[in-house]
Design a protein around this motif. Structure first.
Motif: not given
Length: 200
Positions: A151-164
């Motif tokens: 992607x050309x821009x920087x979208x808003x992200x969320x972060x957290x622990x990995x799953x499984x």
């Protein structure tokens, strides 16, 4: 808009940066796919990574050139797709979910359901919908049948622990597109901040 694809160069960056940058990228296989909305990073010496004990026949793609696919079967049931990258061999980004935008009828036929939110919400679902399997392990993501555009821009992200995972589970190395309806699982809510004390 998307940036032009440059073989290897965009992938040879810190794996956490790569995991963030892939959110918002368009991934297609034989013209079927969509926008990546969720990823997980796995580093070379990360206890949760397949590469932590060194190269094996299963994980050999992780030690190959950046910009290649690493595809493996999870628990002998589901295929999982990863993008190889990072600043050192043995790093990869698991693509956990995408928003389907192209080839939806083919995805629906493969998955046997209609709801677009469930077509690619999870690594196994994503691989089934796109027709990804062991034949794509080690494939160059810059060449047919793949197409990958950041992607050309920087979208808003969320972060957290990995799953499984059970090792290094506290690391917040899972990234998602904020507000997306196509995530495999919601991200934990940020803890509420305590109220400011009342002024005297």
């Amino acid at each position: 808009m998307t940036r032009a694809f440059e073989p290897a160069a965009p992938f040879a960056r810190p794996v956490l940066d790569l995991a963030r940058a892939l959110v918002g990228a368009e991934l297609l296989l034989d013209g079927v796919g969509g926008v990546i909305v969720e990823t997980e990073a796995y580093a070379r010496h990360d206890a949760a990574s397949h590469s932590c004990r060194g190269p094996t026949p299963r994980n050999r793609a992780m030690f190959g050139p950046p910009g290649r696919a690493y595809v493996y079967r999870s628990y002998g049931i589901h295929w999982c797709f990863n993008v190889v990258g990072g600043e050192e061999p043995g790093c990869a980004v698991l693509v956990r979910a995408l928003e389907p935008t192209r080839g939806l009828e083919r995805m629906r036929a493969r998955r046997g359901l209609d709801d677009p939110r469930l077509l690619c919400a999870g690594p196994g679902r994503l691989c089934q919908a796109l027709g990804l399997d062991a034949s794509h392990d080690g494939a160059d993501l810059g060449s047919a049948p793949f197409a990958l555009a950041f992607g050309a821009g920087e979208p808003a992200l969320v972060a957290g622990p990995r799953i499984g995972i059970s090792r290094n589970a506290e690391a917040p190395w899972r990234f998602g597109l904020a507000g997306s309806r196509f995530l495999s699982r919601p991200f934990p809510r940020a803890p509420a901040r305590p109220a400011a004390p009342a002024s005297a």
